[in-house]
Design a protein around this motif. Sequence first.
Motif, mmCIF file in Angstrom:
data_model
loop_
_atom_site.group_PDB
_atom_site.id
_atom_site.type_symbol
_atom_site.label_atom_id
_atom_site.label_comp_id
_atom_site.label_asym_id
_atom_site.label_seq_id
_atom_site.Cartn_x
_atom_site.Cartn_y
_atom_site.Cartn_z
ATOM 1 N N PRO A 1 0.881 -1.461 -0.158
ATOM 2 C CA PRO A 1 -0.334 -0.199 0.266
ATOM 3 C C PRO A 1 0.375 1.607 -0.166
ATOM 4 C CG PRO A 1 0.083 -1.292 2.145
ATOM 5 C CD PRO A 1 1.059 -2.078 1.363
ATOM 6 N N SER A 2 2.157 1.288 0.127
ATOM 7 C CA SER A 2 2.463 2.700 0.572
ATOM 8 C C SER A 2 3.646 2.202 -1.189
ATOM 9 C CB SER A 2 4.224 2.281 0.981
ATOM 10 O OG SER A 2 3.903 2.489 2.679
ATOM 11 N N ILE A 3 3.043 2.024 -1.617
ATOM 12 C CA ILE A 3 3.302 2.716 -3.431
ATOM 13 C C ILE A 3 2.702 3.599 -3.821
ATOM 14 C CG2 ILE A 3 2.786 1.756 -6.151
ATOM 15 C CD1 ILE A 3 2.817 -0.777 -5.160
ATOM 16 N N LYS A 4 3.695 4.753 -4.377
ATOM 17 C CA LYS A 4 2.890 6.007 -4.924
ATOM 18 C C LYS A 4 3.173 6.612 -5.893
ATOM 19 C CE LYS A 4 3.177 7.596 0.381
ATOM 20 N NZ LYS A 4 3.787 6.604 1.072
ATOM 21 N N VAL A 5 3.270 5.590 -6.658
ATOM 22 C CA VAL A 5 3.662 5.945 -8.490
ATOM 23 C C VAL A 5 3.715 4.704 -9.199
ATOM 24 C CG1 VAL A 5 6.098 6.097 -8.523
ATOM 25 C CG2 VAL A 5 4.995 7.105 -10.110
ATOM 26 N N ILE A 6 3.250 4.569 -10.497
ATOM 27 C CA ILE A 6 3.498 3.770 -11.156
ATOM 28 C C ILE A 6 3.998 4.338 -11.914
ATOM 29 C CG2 ILE A 6 2.459 2.476 -12.721
ATOM 30 C CD1 ILE A 6 0.298 2.779 -10.644
ATOM 31 N N GLY A 7 5.410 3.481 -12.284
ATOM 32 C CA GLY A 7 6.044 3.398 -14.026
ATOM 33 C C GLY A 7 5.734 2.784 -14.914
ATOM 34 N N ILE A 8 5.393 2.479 -16.349
ATOM 35 C CA ILE A 8 5.149 1.813 -16.935
ATOM 36 C C ILE A 8 6.143 2.202 -18.043
ATOM 37 C CG2 ILE A 8 3.105 0.398 -18.183
ATOM 38 C CD1 ILE A 8 1.091 2.089 -16.734
ATOM 39 N N GLY A 9 6.313 1.062 -19.010
ATOM 40 C CA GLY A 9 7.342 1.041 -20.414
ATOM 41 C C GLY A 9 5.607 0.223 -20.949
ATOM 42 N N ILE A 10 6.431 0.618 -22.176
ATOM 43 C CA ILE A 10 5.428 0.202 -23.254
ATOM 44 C C ILE A 10 6.163 -0.228 -24.638
ATOM 45 C CG2 ILE A 10 3.215 1.285 -22.596
ATOM 46 C CD1 ILE A 10 3.048 3.346 -24.918
ATOM 47 N N PRO A 11 6.082 -1.324 -25.234
ATOM 48 C CA PRO A 11 7.101 -1.103 -27.109
ATOM 49 C C PRO A 11 6.600 -0.926 -27.420
ATOM 50 C CG PRO A 11 5.230 -3.306 -26.072
ATOM 51 C CD PRO A 11 5.342 -1.959 -24.793
ATOM 52 N N GLY A 12 6.382 0.659 -27.062
ATOM 53 C CA GLY A 12 5.660 1.635 -28.378
ATOM 54 C C GLY A 12 5.578 3.358 -28.050
ATOM 55 N N GLN A 13 5.104 4.068 -28.853
ATOM 56 C CA GLN A 13 4.625 5.148 -28.454
ATOM 57 C C GLN A 13 3.259 5.424 -28.372
ATOM 58 O OE1 GLN A 13 6.108 6.777 -32.104
ATOM 59 N NE2 GLN A 13 7.810 7.706 -31.154
ATOM 60 N N SER A 14 3.553 6.870 -27.043
ATOM 61 C CA SER A 14 1.687 7.482 -27.055
ATOM 62 C C SER A 14 1.656 8.794 -27.366
ATOM 63 C CB SER A 14 1.524 7.663 -25.537
ATOM 64 O OG SER A 14 2.249 8.124 -24.812
#
Length: 233
Positions: A135-148
Amino acid sequence: MEKANTNLIKEINLNLVRKVLKQIGKATKPQLAALTDLSVVTINTLMQELLNNGEIFEDEIVPSNGGRHALTYRFNYEFSLALVIHINEKQGMDVVCTTVVNLNEDVLMKEEHPFQIFNATQFYSTIQDIISLYPSIKVIGIGIPGQSVDGEITVSSYERLNGIRLAEDVQSKFGLPVILENDVNAAVCGYVYREQIDEDQCVLAIYFPENSPPRDGDLFTGWGFKGQTWIGW
């Protein structure tokens, strides 16, 4: 305006104390005053706030040179955790890799979730399970095979990622800030940070997946970690 300036100065001082404690692990108030060039009175106020927030812990009492014994304070590396997610290929199989790290960059959990076709519902369920455990997670980083572009994934090796606003969806569902980045570019940033590459150096990476077109990314450190990324077809 005066109150705003006071709050700004206080936040700057708090971040300075956080930075020093994060680097050395633990210290007494006099030691922190010497390392930060802040007064002991200011350190007393800041440390009480960090203590109340749970960002630091009281540690052991140590003898001083002829004076009163001093209490040491220990930095809480578990106060803020980060969930890092990326999609990878392993032995010809697609997997969602999830990692939880603390403020000391220690890996607390690392899992791989194989999949044949990307399923958003299953993806969100995996995130929910991990947040429930940490529950102490305060940020999520996501690496995707592509572009946004403007938050929408426009190019990806996985067709079901195209057209969705992944960062916005995850942030909406879990109420946490989300950083979405091309996976190769994220790897280059991590490499530059870990190896402490000098400024004004350009780093280029090329990735050749088994079942997808090659991808590459580059980073010119002189831009302050603002690099360019593209997909090679």
